[in-house]
Design an enzyme around this catalytic site. Sequence first.
Site, PDB file in Angstrom:
ATOM      1  N   ASP A  47       0.864  -1.176   0.000  1.00  0.00           N
ATOM      2  CA  ASP A  47       0.000   0.000   0.000  1.00  0.00           C
ATOM      3  C   ASP A  47       0.905   1.232   0.000  1.00  0.00           C
ATOM      4  O   ASP A  47       1.748   1.384   0.890  1.00  0.00           O
ATOM      5  CB  ASP A  47      -0.870  -0.040   1.273  1.00  0.00           C
ATOM      6  CG  ASP A  47      -2.271   0.490   1.034  1.00  0.00           C
ATOM      7  OD1 ASP A  47      -2.390   1.571   0.460  1.00  0.00           O
ATOM      8  OD2 ASP A  47      -3.225  -0.194   1.456  1.00  0.00           O
ATOM      9  N   ASP A 105      -2.877   4.781  -2.235  1.00  0.00           N
ATOM     10  CA  ASP A 105      -3.878   5.338  -1.318  1.00  0.00           C
ATOM     11  C   ASP A 105      -4.203   6.801  -1.624  1.00  0.00           C
ATOM     12  O   ASP A 105      -3.286   7.606  -1.850  1.00  0.00           O
ATOM     13  CB  ASP A 105      -3.289   5.253   0.105  1.00  0.00           C
ATOM     14  CG  ASP A 105      -4.257   5.696   1.172  1.00  0.00           C
ATOM     15  OD1 ASP A 105      -5.207   4.953   1.434  1.00  0.00           O
ATOM     16  OD2 ASP A 105      -4.052   6.786   1.746  1.00  0.00           O
ATOM     17  N   GLU A 118      -6.502   4.365  -5.663  1.00  0.00           N
ATOM     18  CA  GLU A 118      -7.780   4.641  -4.979  1.00  0.00           C
ATOM     19  C   GLU A 118      -8.273   5.988  -5.507  1.00  0.00           C
ATOM     20  O   GLU A 118      -7.631   7.006  -5.299  1.00  0.00           O
ATOM     21  CB  GLU A 118      -7.563   4.699  -3.465  1.00  0.00           C
ATOM     22  CG  GLU A 118      -8.874   4.714  -2.728  1.00  0.00           C
ATOM     23  CD  GLU A 118      -8.763   5.148  -1.274  1.00  0.00           C
ATOM     24  OE1 GLU A 118      -9.651   4.794  -0.494  1.00  0.00           O
ATOM     25  OE2 GLU A 118      -7.808   5.870  -0.917  1.00  0.00           O
ATOM     26  N   HIS A 129     -11.414  -2.625   3.566  1.00  0.00           N
ATOM     27  CA  HIS A 129     -11.312  -2.345   4.996  1.00  0.00           C
ATOM     28  C   HIS A 129     -11.985  -1.032   5.386  1.00  0.00           C
ATOM     29  O   HIS A 129     -11.958  -0.657   6.553  1.00  0.00           O
ATOM     30  CB  HIS A 129      -9.829  -2.303   5.384  1.00  0.00           C
ATOM     31  CG  HIS A 129      -9.109  -1.201   4.667  1.00  0.00           C
ATOM     32  ND1 HIS A 129      -8.939  -1.187   3.289  1.00  0.00           N
ATOM     33  CD2 HIS A 129      -8.537  -0.058   5.100  1.00  0.00           C
ATOM     34  CE1 HIS A 129      -8.312  -0.097   2.932  1.00  0.00           C
ATOM     35  NE2 HIS A 129      -8.048   0.610   4.014  1.00  0.00           N
ATOM     36  N   ASP A 130     -12.554  -0.310   4.432  1.00  0.00           N
ATOM     37  CA  ASP A 130     -13.178   0.982   4.715  1.00  0.00           C
ATOM     38  C   ASP A 130     -14.697   0.944   4.647  1.00  0.00           C
ATOM     39  O   ASP A 130     -15.336   1.990   4.822  1.00  0.00           O
ATOM     40  CB  ASP A 130     -12.694   2.036   3.699  1.00  0.00           C
ATOM     41  CG  ASP A 130     -11.232   2.413   3.897  1.00  0.00           C
ATOM     42  OD1 ASP A 130     -10.737   2.305   5.025  1.00  0.00           O
ATOM     43  OD2 ASP A 130     -10.589   2.810   2.898  1.00  0.00           O
TER      44      ASP A 130
HETATM   45  C1  NOJ Z   1      -7.906   5.310   2.307  1.00  0.00           C
HETATM   46  C2  NOJ Z   1      -7.621   4.115   3.145  1.00  0.00           C
HETATM   47  O1  NOJ Z   1      -8.200   2.989   2.541  1.00  0.00           O
HETATM   48  C3  NOJ Z   1      -8.191   4.404   4.511  1.00  0.00           C
HETATM   49  O2  NOJ Z   1      -8.208   3.273   5.337  1.00  0.00           O
HETATM   50  C4  NOJ Z   1      -7.391   5.525   5.114  1.00  0.00           C
HETATM   51  O3  NOJ Z   1      -7.990   5.895   6.334  1.00  0.00           O
HETATM   52  C5  NOJ Z   1      -7.351   6.747   4.203  1.00  0.00           C
HETATM   53  N1  NOJ Z   1      -7.157   6.419   2.818  1.00  0.00           N
HETATM   54  C6  NOJ Z   1      -6.255   7.689   4.601  1.00  0.00           C
HETATM   55  O4  NOJ Z   1      -4.998   7.137   4.287  1.00  0.00           O
END
Ligand code: NOJ
Length: 556
Positions: A102, A204, A261, A330-331
């Site tokens: 990541d 990310d 992302e 995971h979000d």
């Molecule tokens: C996206 C990540 O998937 C998330 O878990 C994170 O809190 C934020 N970006 C900030 O890095």
Amino acid sequence: MNAVISQRWWKEAVVYQIYPRSFMDGNGDGTGDIPGIIERLDYLKDLGVDVLWLCPIFPSPNDDNGYDISDYQGILSDFGTMADFDNLLEQAHQRGLRILLDLVVNHSSDEHPWFTESRSSKDNPKRDWYIWRDGKPNGAPPNNWASIFSGPAWEYDDASGQYFLHLFSRKQPDLNWENAEMRQAVYQMVRWWLDKGVDGFRIDAITHIRKEPGFPDLPNPKHLAAVPSHEMHRNKDGILEYISDLCANTFAHYDVMTVGEANGVNVEQAADWVGEDQGRFNMLFQFEQLKLWGSDGNADLDLPKLKQTLTRWQKGLEGNGWNALFVENHDIPRITSTWGNTEQYWRESATAIALMYFMMQGTPFIYQGQELGMTNHPFTALDQFDDVAARNQIAEWRAEGRSDADMLADLLSSSRDNARTPMQWSSEFNAGFTIGKPWLAINPNHQWLNAEDQADDPNSVLNFYKAMIRMRRAEPTLVYGTYDLVLEDDAQVYAYTRSGEEDAFVVLCNLSDADWHGDLGVATPAETGLCLSNYADAAEQPADRLRPWEARLYRL
Ligand code: NOJ
């Protein structure tokens, strides 16, 4: 088969996302770690996946569970050592599994030496590696932007009397991508990992690296303390220059997989990001589909809208890009809890949603535990939430006078912690995840929902995932074939075809609690063409009748 689609290993791969803290604890301290991942490589190989994406494994004060990195070239001691990582890389490669890391470079931790230097004085050479501004004449922050994790996006630094920008938590200061030296330091770090042999990166929050020049205030008619500010820093004009520079200095020189992302990138813009002749990323995690989850994580599934959205991306990138296919990470809360029916049709809904997305054109991603149909956690109190986003949200809601019961109800369906509870390996103590005290509560349903039991059950969610992966591997048309939606307006069934030069398939998924009977809109497939289904007796059933959450794949 569509001749313009080039063949690449990362298009044929299935990716498995690991949240290391919750995957497997190898040393009994309650936290997952790299030796734990190594222990489970055979499970992953047996599942059939090709690539493992590890959420951040680097040293971090863990304000945001590793997305606040204090050393980009080390390993978090909770997770092991660099020797453990090297061992993981070697063991994975020996089994034909590739590793993605990541890459978190919109921001670092405030404990990264770069930031410590930057904050040490206004004339430190690294001052400009982050975004520092004077406050307003009355001492207020430089502008009224809100952080994505609640509160203002600026933090005051006593020592130098200036504010620094943090789009996420106050412990995640934003790096200044306008600074060429900072960018070179990032590229050097990325090349260091690539030279070590990692097979790519998930990148990310990358659409946030460019900010609105001049950092203007937003209109604030509601007199908020800080105004949600995405349009000031998400996919801003000029960002593609940074992306090109990053890619040209790093990934372009290696045969690797990259997936960005991409909050704020729409399908019309996507080809600029992933078009094969652009030399930027391979794939994007698009956010348009996430809007259908509802911001409270509790939206009823609007199936026609989901079809429109996913089909727009399928057709929009056909022949000029590639999709990343996903329904969990995971979000976001667990998909079976959000859209399935965990009471009456848990197994059926987990597998129907799975088939729905898995056979589209693109590279499928599976988030750990999704292959078991893991569900949201039955949290009972606000102090059980660990996530910084939830904790900040609770503080903000409390200030607004919301009751505990109301906040709990909201977080039960929306909190990111739902997806972060430990992996359920067995019905035994702590789900076989740890012999210590788990860092986050383990879902009590591990007694019946776990990998060990599912391995022995031919009808399990786990075995359904294995069968889907085998199908994709065996049938190039399911990787490269053209996608076409059928039953466009049907509110119950998601159906589509995949067509190659020599063969074709149809996917039929009833995403509802009711029976369905109707005109398929394609030639009715022969019963003998059934390749995959989630009801044991599907082969004896006509193709135009589907039971609740019934899903089938036919060869046409
Ligand atoms: C996206 C990540 O998937 C998330 O878990 C994170 O809190 C934020 N970006 C900030 O890095």
